[in-house]
Design an enzyme around this catalytic site. Structure first.
Site, PDB file in Angstrom:
ATOM      1  CD  GLU A 139      -8.500   1.087   2.567  1.00  0.00           C
ATOM      2  OE1 GLU A 139      -7.850   2.091   2.849  1.00  0.00           O
ATOM      3  OE2 GLU A 139      -7.971  -0.029   2.428  1.00  0.00           O
ATOM      4  CG  HIS A 186     -13.327   9.024 -10.904  1.00  0.00           C
ATOM      5  ND1 HIS A 186     -14.627   8.842 -10.480  1.00  0.00           N
ATOM      6  CD2 HIS A 186     -13.055   7.995 -11.741  1.00  0.00           C
ATOM      7  CE1 HIS A 186     -15.125   7.767 -11.063  1.00  0.00           C
ATOM      8  NE2 HIS A 186     -14.191   7.217 -11.822  1.00  0.00           N
ATOM      9  CB  CYS A 202      -0.968  -0.009   1.183  1.00  0.00           C
ATOM     10  SG  CYS A 202      -2.209  -1.309   1.031  1.00  0.00           S
TER      11      CYS A 202
END
Length: 133
Positions: free
Chosen positions: A123, A61, A12
């Site tokens: 998530e 986005h 990550c």
């Protein structure tokens, strides 16, 4: 939204994305303008509009990145000629830190007699963080 966690010692650390799901829970007293005896604290469409304006629109986005340590402004030309919607944050954009930020974004914007009770960010389908206020 995509993000990177540069302080994380695993995968990550790199830029990666999620299809986040956000749950916002409010509590308060019945709002008389919604009809006496309705039991409604806030019109869901009004809550949706607040969340859309202060959280969804800015983050949808987008690429969320932490400001480099010690910086208060984004790095100049950090991605070259690549055009992107980048949100520079003064913290590492973990789900936990994003929840604190989202709670601050909604703070003071709810109607009188109403307060944020909790906010939960998924998530993935099975991984989430929750802030109970």
């Amino acid at each position: 939204m995509a993000h990177a966690l540069p302080l994380y010692p695993g995968k990550c650390h790199n830029i990666h994305g999620h299809s986040y799901k956000l749950q916002v829970t409010i509590e308060g007293t019945e709002e008389p303008s919604l009809g006496a005896g309705s039991g409604m604290v806030m019109d869901f469409s009004a809550l949706k509009k607040l969340v859309e304006e202060h959280i969804i629109t800015p983050f949808d986005h987008a690429l969320a990145l932490p400001l480099p340590e010690g910086n208060t402004a984004p790095p100049a030309d950090s991605l070259g000629n690549f055009s992107a919607k980048i949100i520079w944050l003064p913290f590492q954009p973990t789900s936990e830190n994003l929840l604190l930020h989202f709670a601050q974004q909604l703070s003071g914007k709810l109607p009188a007699g109403t307060r944020l009770h909790s906010i939960k960010l998924y998530e993935t389908e099975n991984s989430c963080a929750e802030l109970i206020l």
